[in-house]
Design a protein around this motif. Structure first.
Motif, PDB file in Angstrom:
ATOM      1  N   THR A  98       0.897  -1.183  -0.046  1.00 38.28           N
ATOM      2  CA  THR A  98       0.136   0.057  -0.125  1.00 38.28           C
ATOM      3  C   THR A  98       0.851   1.272  -0.117  1.00 38.28           C
ATOM      4  O   THR A  98       0.628   2.388  -0.593  1.00 38.28           O
ATOM      5  N   ALA A  99       1.947   1.292   0.681  1.00 40.11           N
ATOM      6  CA  ALA A  99       2.698   2.376   0.869  1.00 40.11           C
ATOM      7  C   ALA A  99       3.165   3.094  -0.521  1.00 40.11           C
ATOM      8  O   ALA A  99       2.813   4.325  -0.680  1.00 40.11           O
ATOM      9  N   PRO A 100       3.867   2.315  -1.519  1.00 37.31           N
ATOM     10  CA  PRO A 100       4.114   2.829  -2.769  1.00 37.31           C
ATOM     11  C   PRO A 100       3.130   3.735  -3.483  1.00 37.31           C
ATOM     12  O   PRO A 100       3.201   4.699  -3.888  1.00 37.31           O
ATOM     13  N   LEU A 101       1.967   3.020  -3.565  1.00 34.32           N
ATOM     14  CA  LEU A 101       0.860   3.512  -4.287  1.00 34.32           C
ATOM     15  C   LEU A 101       0.353   4.729  -3.487  1.00 34.32           C
ATOM     16  O   LEU A 101      -0.147   5.876  -4.210  1.00 34.32           O
ATOM     17  N   ALA A 102       0.160   4.526  -2.341  1.00 32.19           N
ATOM     18  CA  ALA A 102      -0.408   5.862  -1.330  1.00 32.19           C
ATOM     19  C   ALA A 102       0.502   6.883  -1.379  1.00 32.19           C
ATOM     20  O   ALA A 102       0.142   8.176  -1.662  1.00 32.19           O
ATOM     21  N   LEU A 103       1.893   6.573  -1.316  1.00 34.00           N
ATOM     22  CA  LEU A 103       2.869   7.804  -1.252  1.00 34.00           C
ATOM     23  C   LEU A 103       2.841   8.305  -2.533  1.00 34.00           C
ATOM     24  O   LEU A 103       3.287   9.525  -2.736  1.00 34.00           O
TER      25      LEU A 103
END
Length: 406
Positions: A98-103
């Protein structure tokens, strides 16, 4: 089920596909088709699939930032991971994918994707910031929800497995208890019946020379005892058949010989001067309780028949006082220490060698078996010398003290 998931994903990304066709780009469509294909294998390879989809989702977002497909593939793949892996593993996977897409969306508020974002005539920068934060937040929340559903499904399945395992264990324990009951019944049937039969056969050999008619009665009782013992043993051993076998014997307490009266008559025929007395209300209809009383009386009289000498009277007393039932078997005979070796208690020394040589039949399980039966009903069993010099067995049972099935 896999086809349904893929169909749902295709519906979610259809607007993005249409937009890419309008814009003339083919790469987003190819990547989305790759995600749809990967979802077919999410059950067999959940971790590789979620990793591939996470990378593809980032690529599609870079090419088409505001498409309707954002993180849709991750929903299904994260669910698959959470269903088959531990909670900790699922949460770590959730954070990593989730982190790469949200960031990316948070970075897009001031970064290189600015040229692709919708503009507002009043305040384009503010609109860009709010839209990017909202998109990143929605991606994180939707992935959390998908993972939470997977964790919940996994916990429910584990609970169902635990219940099934508990049921199987309960069945095994029930089988063990049943076999313990069988062991008690076999001891009672063999010890009682063989003792009576040996006593009757020896007695018939003596009586036949003096009183043929009396000998005929003794032989008839011998035959009846043998047939009854055979029927009891068949029923007890029938429970040991395979559970799937046809005609399996019912797992219920053996009948208590219809009544104590027949039991006492059999011992009288074998030569015991038995006197029976019952005080208070009748015994309850509970078959297991009646069988316990029956077996305690049977075992006590069998020991008297096996070891007692110079007997002139054997009293069997059953007293019911409200919820307490007291059973006493008292004889006025005498015995020797040698004959007590076949019994289970030190006090058995007063039960001498049988007058007909039946003392060798002792298995050492008589008194422990009675105590075990009494313990089921919160009771106790005591055995020792009587006041008149004979032997006394006293059992106290509680009608409301049942600790388990007979």
């Amino acid at each position: 089920m896999d086809a349904v998931v893929v169909a749902c994903y295709v519906l979610l990304v259809t607007p993005t596909v249409v937009d890419s066709v309008t814009a003339g780009g083919w790469l987003p469509r190819a990547l989305l088709a790759g995600v749809a294909l990967a979802l077919y294998f999410r059950r067999q390879y959940p971790v590789p699939v979620v990793a591939v989809i996470a990378a593809v989702e980032v690529a599609v977002t870079l090419l088409h930032p505001w498409g309707s497909n954002v993180s849709a593939g991750l929903w299904f793949s994260l669910y698959a991971v959470a269903v088959v892996h531990t909670r900790r593993f699922a949460l770590v996977t959730l954070a990593l994918v989730t982190a790469p897409l949200a960031l990316l969306y948070f970075f897009a508020a001031v970064g290189p994707l600015e040229r692709e974002l919708p503009r507002s005539a009043a305040s384009p920068e503010e609109f860009q910031l709010i839209s990017s934060i909202a998109a990143g937040t929605s991606i994180a929340l939707s992935n959390v929800i998908a993972t939470g559903i997977g964790i919940s499904v996994r916990q429910r399945r584990e609970h169902e497995q635990e219940v099934a395992a508990w049921a199987a264990q309960a069945a095994r324990l029930g089988s063990v208890n049943e076999r313990n009951r069988i062991a008690r019944e076999m001891h009672d049937v063999v010890a009682h019946s063989l003792t009576v039969m040996i006593t009757l056969s020896d007695g018939a050999a003596v009586v036949v020379r003096k009183d043929p008619e009396r000998a005929a009665d003794v032989l008839a009782e011998l035959s009846r005892t043998g047939r009854t013992a055979l029927a009891d043993m068949r029923r007890v051993l029938g429970v040991l058949r395979d559970d799937t076998a046809a005609g399996q014997a019912p797992r219920e307490p053996l009948a208590a010989g219809d009544s104590l009266a027949k039991l006492l008559d059999g011992f009288r025929t074998a030569g015991l001067p038995v006197h029976y007395s019952h005080t208070g209300p009748a015994l309850p209809e509970d078959a297991a309780f009646q069988l316990t009383v029956y077996r305690i009386v049977q075992e006590s009289l069998t020991n008297v028949l096996r070891y007692g000498r110079a007997l002139s009277r054997v009293d069997v007393l059953v007293v019911r006082d409200d919820s307490t039932v007291t059973i006493e078997v008292i004889d006025d005979g005498r015995g020797t220490a040698e004959g007590s070796a076949g019994t289970a208690s030190p006090g058995s020394a007063s039960l001498g060698t049988g007058t007909h040589g039946a003392g060798s039949l002792g298995s050492g399980q008589g008194l422990p078996g009675m105590k075990e039966r009494a313990g089921i009903y919160g009771g106790t069993v005591e055995a020792g010398r009587a006041v008149n010099g004979g032997w006394r067995v006293r059992a106290v049972l509680q009608l409301n003290g049942n600790k388990g099935d007979e």
